[in-house]
Design a protein around this motif. Sequence first.
Motif, PDB file in Angstrom:
ATOM      1  N   LYS A  50       0.837  -1.206   0.000  1.00 50.80           N
ATOM      2  CA  LYS A  50       0.000   0.000   0.000  1.00 50.80           C
ATOM      3  C   LYS A  50       0.868   1.251   0.000  1.00 50.80           C
ATOM      4  O   LYS A  50       1.898   1.322   0.683  1.00 50.80           O
ATOM      5  CB  LYS A  50      -0.897   0.023   1.241  1.00 50.80           C
ATOM      6  N   GLY A  51       0.439   2.228  -0.800  1.00 48.56           N
ATOM      7  CA  GLY A  51       1.172   3.486  -0.881  1.00 48.56           C
ATOM      8  C   GLY A  51       2.399   3.409  -1.772  1.00 48.56           C
ATOM      9  O   GLY A  51       3.187   4.362  -1.827  1.00 48.56           O
ATOM     10  N   LYS A  52       2.574   2.293  -2.482  1.00 52.34           N
ATOM     11  CA  LYS A  52       3.762   2.091  -3.311  1.00 52.34           C
ATOM     12  C   LYS A  52       3.369   1.858  -4.774  1.00 52.34           C
ATOM     13  O   LYS A  52       2.242   1.496  -5.100  1.00 52.34           O
ATOM     14  CB  LYS A  52       4.568   0.890  -2.808  1.00 52.34           C
ATOM     15  N   MET A  53       4.343   2.077  -5.645  1.00 60.93           N
ATOM     16  CA  MET A  53       4.177   1.772  -7.065  1.00 60.93           C
ATOM     17  C   MET A  53       4.513   0.305  -7.312  1.00 60.93           C
ATOM     18  O   MET A  53       5.497  -0.210  -6.785  1.00 60.93           O
ATOM     19  CB  MET A  53       5.098   2.638  -7.922  1.00 60.93           C
ATOM     20  N   VAL A  54       3.687  -0.338  -8.115  1.00 57.70           N
ATOM     21  CA  VAL A  54       3.966  -1.707  -8.552  1.00 57.70           C
ATOM     22  C   VAL A  54       3.967  -1.712 -10.076  1.00 57.70           C
ATOM     23  O   VAL A  54       2.934  -1.461 -10.714  1.00 57.70           O
ATOM     24  CB  VAL A  54       2.925  -2.707  -8.027  1.00 57.70           C
ATOM     25  N   TYR A  55       5.119  -1.970 -10.669  1.00 59.35           N
ATOM     26  CA  TYR A  55       5.248  -2.043 -12.118  1.00 59.35           C
ATOM     27  C   TYR A  55       5.025  -3.497 -12.543  1.00 59.35           C
ATOM     28  O   TYR A  55       5.649  -4.408 -11.991  1.00 59.35           O
ATOM     29  CB  TYR A  55       6.621  -1.553 -12.562  1.00 59.35           C
ATOM     30  N   ILE A 107      -7.388  -5.276  -0.375  1.00 56.08           N
ATOM     31  CA  ILE A 107      -6.432  -4.186  -0.589  1.00 56.08           C
ATOM     32  C   ILE A 107      -6.904  -3.352  -1.780  1.00 56.08           C
ATOM     33  O   ILE A 107      -7.013  -3.859  -2.903  1.00 56.08           O
ATOM     34  CB  ILE A 107      -5.014  -4.736  -0.865  1.00 56.08           C
ATOM     35  N   PRO A 108      -7.199  -2.070  -1.572  1.00 59.40           N
ATOM     36  CA  PRO A 108      -7.618  -1.218  -2.697  1.00 59.40           C
ATOM     37  C   PRO A 108      -6.449  -0.967  -3.651  1.00 59.40           C
ATOM     38  O   PRO A 108      -5.291  -0.894  -3.223  1.00 59.40           O
ATOM     39  CB  PRO A 108      -8.073   0.071  -2.013  1.00 59.40           C
ATOM     40  N   TYR A 109      -6.757  -0.835  -4.925  1.00 62.18           N
ATOM     41  CA  TYR A 109      -5.702  -0.580  -5.900  1.00 62.18           C
ATOM     42  C   TYR A 109      -6.251   0.257  -7.036  1.00 62.18           C
ATOM     43  O   TYR A 109      -7.466   0.370  -7.233  1.00 62.18           O
ATOM     44  CB  TYR A 109      -5.121  -1.887  -6.429  1.00 62.18           C
ATOM     45  N   GLU A 110      -5.333   0.843  -7.779  1.00 66.54           N
ATOM     46  CA  GLU A 110      -5.684   1.673  -8.920  1.00 66.54           C
ATOM     47  C   GLU A 110      -4.564   1.636  -9.931  1.00 66.54           C
ATOM     48  O   GLU A 110      -3.443   1.201  -9.629  1.00 66.54           O
ATOM     49  CB  GLU A 110      -5.912   3.127  -8.474  1.00 66.54           C
ATOM     50  N   VAL A 111      -4.860   2.058 -11.134  1.00 67.94           N
ATOM     51  CA  VAL A 111      -3.838   2.192 -12.177  1.00 67.94           C
ATOM     52  C   VAL A 111      -3.434   3.649 -12.224  1.00 67.94           C
ATOM     53  O   VAL A 111      -4.288   4.538 -12.279  1.00 67.94           O
ATOM     54  CB  VAL A 111      -4.378   1.743 -13.546  1.00 67.94           C
ATOM     55  N   GLY A 112      -2.132   3.927 -12.174  1.00 68.66           N
ATOM     56  CA  GLY A 112      -1.693   5.313 -12.170  1.00 68.66           C
ATOM     57  C   GLY A 112      -0.210   5.481 -12.397  1.00 68.66           C
ATOM     58  O   GLY A 112       0.521   4.502 -12.603  1.00 68.66           O
ATOM     59  N   GLU A 113       0.217   6.713 -12.331  1.00 68.05           N
ATOM     60  CA  GLU A 113       1.616   7.054 -12.595  1.00 68.05           C
ATOM     61  C   GLU A 113       2.396   7.375 -11.326  1.00 68.05           C
ATOM     62  O   GLU A 113       3.630   7.331 -11.323  1.00 68.05           O
ATOM     63  CB  GLU A 113       1.693   8.258 -13.544  1.00 68.05           C
ATOM     64  N   THR A 114       1.669   7.726 -10.264  1.00 70.91           N
ATOM     65  CA  THR A 114       2.325   8.091  -8.996  1.00 70.91           C
ATOM     66  C   THR A 114       1.634   7.362  -7.855  1.00 70.91           C
ATOM     67  O   THR A 114       0.431   7.064  -7.925  1.00 70.91           O
ATOM     68  CB  THR A 114       2.253   9.605  -8.758  1.00 70.91           C
TER      69      THR A 114
END
Length: 358
Positions: free
Chosen positions: A150-155, A176-183
């Motif tokens: 959580k709170g981290k970028m996953v590539y 665990i909530p998630y989203e697609v994003g750049e930051t």
Amino acid sequence: MKNKKIIVAIFVISVMLIGVFSFVACNNTPSEGNNSPSGDGITSGNGETTQVSYTIVAPDGAPALSIANLASRISTEGKQYAVNRKVVASSTISAEAVKNDVDMAIVPANLAAKIFNTGGGYKMLAVVTNGNLYVTSSISSNVESLQDLKGKMVYSIGQSSVPDMIFQTLLKKADIPYEVGETPSSGKVTIKYCLDGSEVISQLALAKAKGQLAFGIYAEPAVTNSKAKGFEEVFDLQSLWAQSGDDSQNGYAQAVLIARDRVCEDSEFVAKLLDSFVANESAILKDSAKAVENIKAIYPQSALQANMTSQVIGRCNIKTVKADALGRNYYENTLKAVMAINANLIGGQLPSDDFYIA
């Protein structure tokens, strides 16, 4: 004198006929080469041997290892088959699999179902890759569970494909909530999709250079190679999937073998083909260098590296799970995970009974 000329003419004709018969006999011998079986052959009841040539295509990377030592010649009663292997870039497998000159293909699990649901003409023979995905971190971390992402970028590789669906399913099960994003976003896992493992590694390298903690999801053999750059492996997605209670194979259906209906008409050929897939499993572990060499011989630009060890190949999880009742259930567990997120990725529904080899 006239009789002597007749005798000479008969003799000449006889010699010519012997030559013709000899030529025909020679050409009935199976030829050697890439497109036809070699050897003495097996004759049918009328003394003839049927020659059949099939092409099988696989995407580069770990799935290609499933055909590294595949038999190039298979014989059944009255028939000889040449099995011609072809490897293509993973990004092109969806188009390559349905080309007219392709008879069999190794494709992502969801793509196999979609091909059947949208056009038919294929049957599923077996799962051949059972998950080879791992999560690494850009710098050392004390990660203990998915909650720590959580709170981290996953590539991640595999947008809208099996890797993506497996990871999203695991996040959902862990609430665990998630989203697609750049930051990165506080309290959520932020996913950014990459074209392939090399792009994931590049993103992790950028984060590492800045002293930032980021994570990457990609496959073997790239994972082992990247750890030499200081990345840390934090999760084995296959183990996480098994722990979630979704299967008993310690993995999931990542890539499967499909064949056109016309190929499946000869059940004896299919049985021997699957035996060859099983034999390949131990062969690639016994001689990993030879396995890679075999793939590079037909696809020189392969991402597989000559220094792959048996341990790394083992982590690629190449195992043949035939499409019997248990194998079908195993495969459908993966499809159900995909359906729960986006049913369109498998063509809207689970494949019917006709999709599975009898």
